[in-house]
Each structure stands twice: as C-alpha cells, then as structure tokens.
Design an enzyme around this catalytic site. Structure first.
Site, PDB file in Angstrom:
ATOM      1  N   SER A   1       0.838  -1.208   0.000  1.00  0.00           N
ATOM      2  CA  SER A   1       0.000   0.000   0.000  1.00  0.00           C
ATOM      3  C   SER A   1       0.867   1.250   0.000  1.00  0.00           C
ATOM      4  O   SER A   1       1.849   1.332   0.746  1.00  0.00           O
ATOM      5  CB  SER A   1      -0.911   0.009   1.235  1.00  0.00           C
ATOM      6  OG  SER A   1      -1.783  -1.094   1.226  1.00  0.00           O
ATOM      7  N   HIS A   2       0.512   2.210  -0.812  1.00  0.00           N
ATOM      8  CA  HIS A   2       1.187   3.509  -0.851  1.00  0.00           C
ATOM      9  C   HIS A   2       0.233   4.561  -0.292  1.00  0.00           C
ATOM     10  O   HIS A   2      -0.974   4.511  -0.517  1.00  0.00           O
ATOM     11  CB  HIS A   2       1.571   3.885  -2.281  1.00  0.00           C
ATOM     12  CG  HIS A   2       2.622   3.002  -2.875  1.00  0.00           C
ATOM     13  ND1 HIS A   2       3.596   3.480  -3.724  1.00  0.00           N
ATOM     14  CD2 HIS A   2       2.870   1.678  -2.744  1.00  0.00           C
ATOM     15  CE1 HIS A   2       4.383   2.489  -4.099  1.00  0.00           C
ATOM     16  NE2 HIS A   2       3.956   1.379  -3.519  1.00  0.00           N
ATOM     17  N   GLY A   3       0.803   5.518   0.441  1.00  0.00           N
ATOM     18  CA  GLY A   3      -0.020   6.597   0.968  1.00  0.00           C
ATOM     19  C   GLY A   3      -0.621   7.437  -0.144  1.00  0.00           C
ATOM     20  O   GLY A   3       0.046   7.758  -1.138  1.00  0.00           O
ATOM     21  N   LEU A   4      -1.886   7.796   0.008  1.00  0.00           N
ATOM     22  CA  LEU A   4      -2.587   8.572  -1.022  1.00  0.00           C
ATOM     23  C   LEU A   4      -2.722  10.042  -0.658  1.00  0.00           C
ATOM     24  O   LEU A   4      -3.144  10.846  -1.485  1.00  0.00           O
ATOM     25  CB  LEU A   4      -3.991   7.978  -1.240  1.00  0.00           C
ATOM     26  CG  LEU A   4      -4.064   6.509  -1.650  1.00  0.00           C
ATOM     27  CD1 LEU A   4      -5.518   6.085  -1.825  1.00  0.00           C
ATOM     28  CD2 LEU A   4      -3.269   6.258  -2.926  1.00  0.00           C
TER      29      LEU A   4
ATOM     30  N   THR B   1       2.501   9.514  -4.679  1.00  0.00           N
ATOM     31  CA  THR B   1       2.457   8.185  -4.060  1.00  0.00           C
ATOM     32  C   THR B   1       3.806   7.484  -4.163  1.00  0.00           C
ATOM     33  O   THR B   1       3.966   6.380  -3.639  1.00  0.00           O
ATOM     34  CB  THR B   1       1.392   7.302  -4.738  1.00  0.00           C
ATOM     35  OG1 THR B   1       1.741   7.127  -6.120  1.00  0.00           O
ATOM     36  CG2 THR B   1       0.009   7.931  -4.615  1.00  0.00           C
TER      37      THR B   1
END
Length: 210
Positions: free
Chosen positions: A82-85, A90
C-alpha cells in the site's frame, strides 16, 4: 479413523498437489488452521510465493482459519504493497535512500495497517486476490478471479472485480445457528461422527450433536 491427520503434508494418497498448508508454514506472521488445504500441481511453495509485500517491519499478519479450501494462484496482497494517497505523490522516495531519506510522508497519510483475516470453512476460488486488511467471515465463498477489496460477513458468496455480494448462502437464522455451533472448533472425532449432518444441512442434528 477420524479423517486425515492434520500434520499430514499430502493428505490425499496419490494426489500430491493437495497440501495441508499449515505444515509448510515457517513465518510467524502467517497463521493457518488445521485441515486448510492449498491445491496447486506446482507445489505448496507457490502458496507462500503468492503472499506479496509481507514485510516483517510492518508486522501485519495473514490469519487463515481451519477447513479452508484455497485454489491455485490465490494471492494475498499485504500492507507493504500500500502507498499513501494523502501526499502529493504516491512514490516511495524514502525507501531508496541516497539523499531521499527525508521523503517520508507523515504517518496519518499512510493507510492503516490491519491484519488480513480469513475465517473458518472459507473457499477461495482460482486466481482470487485478497487485498490488505480484508476480513472474510466464516463460510464465505470467493469466486474465481475475484478481487476482494472489503470485508464480507459470514456465509457470503462474493465475486467480481471488485468483489460484490452475489447472495448469502443461507437464511440469517441458519447463519446465526451455524456460527453458534462453530463445528470447526470440534474435535476431529466429533466432526467425523457428525459429517452427514454437516454436509447434509441437518441443522437440528448439529445443534444436538454429541
């Protein structure tokens, strides 16, 4: 006899592609219940190769219950993917170092880290993908090639990309009774004595099972 031994790596004689996958697990962050099997002619190692982005430093767990049927190419995407949005980009600059160490977004900009939990007696169809932090209730069925992006309640049949509820398997009162019975927590001997009731939908017999 009371069924195959849960410690058996290949419980079906002459059919080695089916494995009780708990017996191959060495990762403390992957917890698998007894009798849960993985079916893959390329070997049980493929199951663990398809747990992706599962990094020790994140600490998330993949928890799978007992008596689950997991088809070939089932994939679990863990929280490390998961990458921060919330930031303007990102792109994970900080993981590369070399002067980019300061490019760590604030913690509140990252997705919450949650364990992925698959209940007991769940069937995951061919090439299904389970996204990070998903909880699937006991008795769920996931259709082939589905992508499960959210939680589903016990005894749901789900399919699609993203997976949606197709229908519940049973009426609410039956589901409530099955959850109360929780036959998957019985001893192997008790399960064996009551197999006809389990596979024959004899709820009264299960309620009164000895």
């Amino acid at each position: 006899m009371h069924g195959p031994q849960p410690t058996s790596k290949h419980p079906m004689e002459g059919f080695p592609q089916v494995s009780f996958i708990k017996n191959y697990c060495s990762n403390p962050n992957v917890i698998i219940g007894d009798y849960t099997y993985y079916d893959d002619p390329n070997g049980p190692e493929r199951f663990f190769e398809n747990i992706l982005y599962h990094f020790d430093f994140i600490g998330d767990k993949l928890i799978i219950g007992k008596y689950c049927a997991i088809a070939r190419k089932t994939t679990f995407i863990m929280n490390g993917g998961s990458h921060g949005l919330g930031a303007f980009s990102t792109y994970p600059f900080f993981i590369f170092g070399s002067g980019w160490e300061e490019g760590v977004p604030e913690k509140h900009l990252f997705p919450d880290v949650q364990d992925t939990v698959i209940g007991n007696d769940v069937w995951l169809g061919y090439n299904a993908t389970i996204m990070p932090g998903v909880h699937l209730g006991h008795g769920c069925v996931v259709g082939a090639q589905s992508v499960v992006t959210k939680d589903f309640s016990p005894y749901s049949i789900v399919a699609g990309n993203p997976a949606k509820l197709i229908r519940p398997r049973f009426q609410n009162d039956v589901v409530d009774a099955l959850l109360q019975i929780s036959w998957w927590n019985w001893s192997p001997e008790k399960v064996t004595r009551n197999l006809k009731a389990i596979v024959g939908c004899d709820l009264d017999a299960l309620v009164n099972a000895q």
